[in-house]
Scaffold this motif. Structure first.
Motif, PDB file in Angstrom:
ATOM      1  N   GLY A  95       0.826  -1.194   0.000  1.00  0.00           N
ATOM      2  CA  GLY A  95       0.000   0.000   0.000  1.00  0.00           C
ATOM      3  C   GLY A  95       0.862   1.246   0.000  1.00  0.00           C
ATOM      4  O   GLY A  95       2.037   1.204  -0.380  1.00  0.00           O
ATOM      5  N   TYR A 110      -3.327   3.716   2.606  1.00  0.00           N
ATOM      6  CA  TYR A 110      -4.125   2.749   1.845  1.00  0.00           C
ATOM      7  C   TYR A 110      -3.439   1.409   2.059  1.00  0.00           C
ATOM      8  O   TYR A 110      -2.349   1.169   1.552  1.00  0.00           O
ATOM      9  CB  TYR A 110      -4.148   3.126   0.364  1.00  0.00           C
ATOM     10  N   ASN A 120      -3.184  -2.390   1.464  1.00  0.00           N
ATOM     11  CA  ASN A 120      -3.621  -3.472   0.582  1.00  0.00           C
ATOM     12  C   ASN A 120      -3.907  -4.763   1.339  1.00  0.00           C
ATOM     13  O   ASN A 120      -4.779  -5.544   0.944  1.00  0.00           O
ATOM     14  CB  ASN A 120      -2.554  -3.749  -0.478  1.00  0.00           C
ATOM     15  N   ILE A 169      -8.669   1.950   4.120  1.00  0.00           N
ATOM     16  CA  ILE A 169      -8.118   3.302   4.096  1.00  0.00           C
ATOM     17  C   ILE A 169      -8.263   3.878   5.501  1.00  0.00           C
ATOM     18  O   ILE A 169      -9.314   3.740   6.134  1.00  0.00           O
ATOM     19  CB  ILE A 169      -8.864   4.194   3.087  1.00  0.00           C
ATOM     20  N   TYR A 186      -4.714  -0.789  -4.401  1.00  0.00           N
ATOM     21  CA  TYR A 186      -4.730   0.544  -4.995  1.00  0.00           C
ATOM     22  C   TYR A 186      -4.158   0.556  -6.408  1.00  0.00           C
ATOM     23  O   TYR A 186      -4.487   1.439  -7.211  1.00  0.00           O
ATOM     24  CB  TYR A 186      -3.971   1.534  -4.105  1.00  0.00           C
ATOM     25  N   TYR A 216      -4.867   8.085  -7.044  1.00  0.00           N
ATOM     26  CA  TYR A 216      -4.622   7.776  -5.643  1.00  0.00           C
ATOM     27  C   TYR A 216      -5.694   8.414  -4.760  1.00  0.00           C
ATOM     28  O   TYR A 216      -5.869   9.630  -4.790  1.00  0.00           O
ATOM     29  CB  TYR A 216      -3.259   8.326  -5.198  1.00  0.00           C
ATOM     30  N   ALA A 273     -10.353   9.619   3.218  1.00  0.00           N
ATOM     31  CA  ALA A 273     -11.261   8.506   3.468  1.00  0.00           C
ATOM     32  C   ALA A 273     -12.702   9.001   3.460  1.00  0.00           C
ATOM     33  O   ALA A 273     -12.967  10.198   3.608  1.00  0.00           O
ATOM     34  CB  ALA A 273     -10.936   7.853   4.809  1.00  0.00           C
TER      35      ALA A 273
END
Length: 275
Positions: free
Chosen positions: A192, A214, A216, A221, A246, A252, A256
């Motif tokens: 992320g 972010y 992954n 988030i 992402y 990007y 949030a």
């Protein structure tokens, strides 16, 4: 004098009752209509209309980000829904915010018909959308509004540690110093990416911090702002669940979506706020 006969007396009594109108119809007056205090515009009823909140939102031939663009819609434009929407949600990043919503078929003010992503549409009373975000001009909740175009810029400088690359850019202006460090965006990290903001005064005292990530791995988030300028430092935090890594997004996310939770920093566990 002769007395009245019983028949005449009864006849007179009946006439008297008729004159009094025991079954008289009473006239009624309808009350004055009540004027609504906050009526919705007729052009965009909640069931049929939506308002475009993103300037340049694409109108496409079919419900897909890769479909041919028919037109671009303007901010504030009122569009009419046809009643058709896509079966599946699709992710779209609009002004730095990730929206996972269906596509809606609609007709624009000038009569064009096509499909638009639901993230760029809102109802009359729906709270949705934010100002455009750039590297030097942004307005983050609880952190503040900044235009760094006139600030002195230093960097970016890059460093590496393990699997991560760190890039830091510093801006100085208005008696403040703002350092922005990004992690993972340049290398395309499988884990992320993060954005760290450190705002200080001219003496080096920390005024505010902002952390955005972010993740992954856990598909989440996270956005955290800590304000040190009040009587007691306060943390503001919100999170958003995501369905994909992402790298599969166009753009990007930088903020949030979700409800903020605010509490004194002294009540937050170290693992929750340390950045």
């Amino acid at each position: 004098m002769k007395s009245l006969s019983p028949f005449l007396f009864l006849f007179g009594f009946v006439l008297l009752l008729s004159a009094c109108g025991g079954n008289e119809e009473v006239a009624t007056v309808d009350p004055a209509p009540v004027q609504p205090t906050d009526s919705a515009p007729a052009a965009a009823p909640a069931s049929k209309g939506r308002i475009v909140w993103v300037d340049g939102l694409s109108l496409r031939e079919s419900p897909s980000l890769t479909a041919k663009r028919v037109a671009k819609m303007k901010n504030g434009e009122v569009v009419k829904l046809t009643g058709q929407k896509s079966d599946e949600n699709e992710n779209a990043v609009l002004r730095g915010v990730l929206y996972s919503e269906p596509w809606y078929e609609l007709t624009t003010e000038d009569g064009k018909q096509g499909w638009a992503h639901g993230g760029g549409l809102k109802g009359n009373r729906e709270v949705k959308g934010n100002r455009p975000l750039t590297d030097t001009k942004f307005n983050f909740p609880y952190f503040g509004e900044f235009d760094l175009s006139g600030w002195k810029k230093t960097g970016p400088t890059s460093t590496s540690a393990g699997d991560f690359d760190y890039t830091t850019t510093t801006y100085v202006g208005d008696g403040q110093r703002l350092s922005i460090t990004t992690t993972g965006t340049e290398s395309g990290s499988e884990y992320g990416y993060n954005f760290d903001y450190l705002l200080q005064n001219s003496r080096g005292d920390t005024l505010k911090t902002r952390y955005f990530s972010y993740n992954n791995d856990i598909r989440e988030i996270e956005e955290v702002v800590v304000d040190y300028m009040g009587a007691e430092p306060t943390q503001h935090r919100r999170t958003q669940s995501v369905s994909t890594a992402y790298q599969q997004l166009k753009g990007y996310p930088l903020m949030a979506r979700g409800e903020w939770k605010s509490q004194p920093l002294s009540e937050v566990g170290k693992e929750d706020f340390e950045i």
